[in-house]
Design a protein around this motif. Structure first.
Motif, PDB file in Angstrom:
ATOM      1  N   THR A  76       0.810  -1.225   0.000  1.00 27.03           N
ATOM      2  CA  THR A  76       0.000   0.000   0.000  1.00 27.03           C
ATOM      3  C   THR A  76       0.842   1.275   0.000  1.00 27.03           C
ATOM      4  O   THR A  76       0.286   2.370  -0.050  1.00 27.03           O
ATOM      5  CB  THR A  76      -0.914   0.019   1.242  1.00 27.03           C
ATOM      6  N   THR A  77       2.153   1.144   0.038  1.00 29.20           N
ATOM      7  CA  THR A  77       3.016   2.324   0.083  1.00 29.20           C
ATOM      8  C   THR A  77       2.978   3.058  -1.255  1.00 29.20           C
ATOM      9  O   THR A  77       3.074   2.442  -2.318  1.00 29.20           O
ATOM     10  CB  THR A  77       4.467   1.923   0.402  1.00 29.20           C
ATOM     11  N   ARG A  78       2.870   4.383  -1.185  1.00 31.93           N
ATOM     12  CA  ARG A  78       2.894   5.208  -2.394  1.00 31.93           C
ATOM     13  C   ARG A  78       4.090   6.159  -2.323  1.00 31.93           C
ATOM     14  O   ARG A  78       4.509   6.572  -1.230  1.00 31.93           O
ATOM     15  CB  ARG A  78       1.585   5.981  -2.558  1.00 31.93           C
ATOM     16  N   TYR A  79       4.624   6.518  -3.492  1.00 33.87           N
ATOM     17  CA  TYR A  79       5.897   7.222  -3.550  1.00 33.87           C
ATOM     18  C   TYR A  79       5.796   8.522  -4.349  1.00 33.87           C
ATOM     19  O   TYR A  79       5.059   8.600  -5.344  1.00 33.87           O
ATOM     20  CB  TYR A  79       6.951   6.323  -4.210  1.00 33.87           C
ATOM     21  N   PRO A  80       6.568   9.534  -3.936  1.00 39.40           N
ATOM     22  CA  PRO A  80       6.726  10.717  -4.776  1.00 39.40           C
ATOM     23  C   PRO A  80       7.417  10.337  -6.082  1.00 39.40           C
ATOM     24  O   PRO A  80       8.098   9.313  -6.159  1.00 39.40           O
ATOM     25  CB  PRO A  80       7.630  11.644  -3.939  1.00 39.40           C
ATOM     26  N   VAL A  81       7.243  11.182  -7.100  1.00 35.05           N
ATOM     27  CA  VAL A  81       7.859  10.924  -8.400  1.00 35.05           C
ATOM     28  C   VAL A  81       8.716  12.126  -8.794  1.00 35.05           C
ATOM     29  O   VAL A  81       8.282  13.275  -8.683  1.00 35.05           O
ATOM     30  CB  VAL A  81       6.806  10.662  -9.491  1.00 35.05           C
ATOM     31  N   ILE A  82       9.935  11.842  -9.224  1.00 33.61           N
ATOM     32  CA  ILE A  82      10.865  12.875  -9.692  1.00 33.61           C
ATOM     33  C   ILE A  82      11.082  12.664 -11.184  1.00 33.61           C
ATOM     34  O   ILE A  82      11.603  11.632 -11.603  1.00 33.61           O
ATOM     35  CB  ILE A  82      12.197  12.803  -8.931  1.00 33.61           C
ATOM     36  N   TYR A  83      10.662  13.635 -11.980  1.00 30.17           N
ATOM     37  CA  TYR A  83      10.806  13.562 -13.437  1.00 30.17           C
ATOM     38  C   TYR A  83      12.076  14.302 -13.852  1.00 30.17           C
ATOM     39  O   TYR A  83      12.263  15.470 -13.489  1.00 30.17           O
ATOM     40  CB  TYR A  83       9.597  14.183 -14.124  1.00 30.17           C
ATOM     41  N   VAL A  84      12.914  13.627 -14.612  1.00 27.32           N
ATOM     42  CA  VAL A  84      14.192  14.189 -15.035  1.00 27.32           C
ATOM     43  C   VAL A  84      14.167  14.448 -16.534  1.00 27.32           C
ATOM     44  O   VAL A  84      14.056  13.513 -17.330  1.00 27.32           O
ATOM     45  CB  VAL A  84      15.368  13.251 -14.686  1.00 27.32           C
ATOM     46  N   LEU A  85      14.239  15.714 -16.925  1.00 28.13           N
ATOM     47  CA  LEU A  85      14.427  16.061 -18.324  1.00 28.13           C
ATOM     48  C   LEU A  85      15.882  15.770 -18.693  1.00 28.13           C
ATOM     49  O   LEU A  85      16.745  15.690 -17.815  1.00 28.13           O
ATOM     50  CB  LEU A  85      14.094  17.530 -18.543  1.00 28.13           C
TER      51      LEU A  85
END
Length: 301
Positions: A76-85
């Motif tokens: 059930t753990t949810r994570y932040p997302v880091i988008y890299v250009l």
């Protein structure tokens, strides 16, 4: 005399046995040295590669994806997302994923465990620039002007794909440097709710005669309610071909001042000058600093 010979024989046998023992040890050692190593070789895997078709861009796009240690699609753990250009393997993906992984160590715990999405380039000068009629821009990026479609790809295709595929939460960061920071700034000023953290490093705000610095963006208005943190970092840029010597440093300062003077109480902006770095070296130390500034509560634990 009889006893002396017996004693001599014992001494001789002991020496012979010792010599034999040493010889056997040498034989075993040589045999061990000659034994083939038979190494077990396995791939070193740090993530996944996804390829998706973009209707907005009418082409396939590759995504390099790092999943945090312990990621389990069934829990059930949810994570932040880091988008890299500039997120190709031979660009910034590995470096940013490494900084995130380092800051995830339990004894550091500066950044929460996060999913890192590297958006691999197809044509960065096309994707990261808005239309421009200036000759200097046309010379720098003859195929430029496609940023609106690229931003639509992020909004309508990429983020929905990632959110449907992985266990994410509404905590999204975008990282960009140079032209990638230009389009990150364009997103901030035109689609600010796509991300709640912006890491903007040495942005090429000179594009289109600095038009982004003249935009009256929603993120600067008093009624903008989404909590948004913005890091702006710049090195000692040096000479940019065809431009004033310090234009990128000046423009980064102007961007900071513009956001700082905004009316929204939900927007925080941080400025970071790195005089020991230039345009080629600034990304890694700037992103490291950005995480320290954008997560001050975790850093002070």
């Amino acid at each position: 005399m009889k006893y002396l010979l017996i004693f001599f024989d014992k001494q001789t046998r002991m020496k012979s046995n010792l010599i034999l023992l040493i010889g056997l040890c040498l034989c075993f050692q040589l045999a061990a040295q000659k034994k083939p190593m038979n190494p077990q070789v396995k791939p070193l895997t740090i993530g996944e590669i996804h390829e998706i078709y973009s209707n907005e861009l009418a082409e396939n796009r590759k995504l390099n994806i790092y999943l945090p240690d312990g990621y389990n699609p069934n829990d059930t753990t949810r994570y932040p997302v880091i988008y890299v250009l500039d997120g190709s393997i031979d660009e910034d993906f590995l470096h940013i994923a490494g900084i995130v992984q380092y800051n995830n160590f339990p004894w550091i715990d500066r950044v929460p465990p996060s999913i890192v999405i590297g958006i691999a380039n197809v044509n960065r000068r096309r994707d990261f620039t808005s239309p421009s009629n200036f000759e200097i821009d046309k010379k720098h990026a003859p195929a430029g002007g496609g940023s609106a479609k690229f931003i639509s790809f992020i909004e309508k295709e990429l983020e929905p794909y990632i959110e449907s595929r992985f266990r994410t939460k509404a905590d999204r960061t975008i990282v960009g440097q140079s032209l990638a920071a230009l389009v990150a700034t364009e997103i901030l000023f035109t689609k600010p709710t796509l991300f709640n953290r912006y890491i903007i490093v040495s942005p090429s705000l000179w594009w289109n005669d600095g038009s982004l610095l003249k935009v009256q963006a929603d993120v600067l208005k008093a009624d903008f309610t989404q909590p948004t943190d913005i890091y702006i970092g710049v090195g000692k840029e040096g000479l940019t071909p065809g431009l004033d010597n310090h234009v990128m440093e000046v423009d980064a300062n102007l961007l900071y001042d513009k956001i700082l003077q905004g009316k929204s109480k939900n927007v925080k902006v941080y400025f970071d000058y790195l005089p020991a770095e230039n345009h080629a070296t600034v990304t890694h130390p700037a992103v490291f600093n950005a995480f320290r500034m954008l997560y001050p509560d975790r850093h002070s634990k």
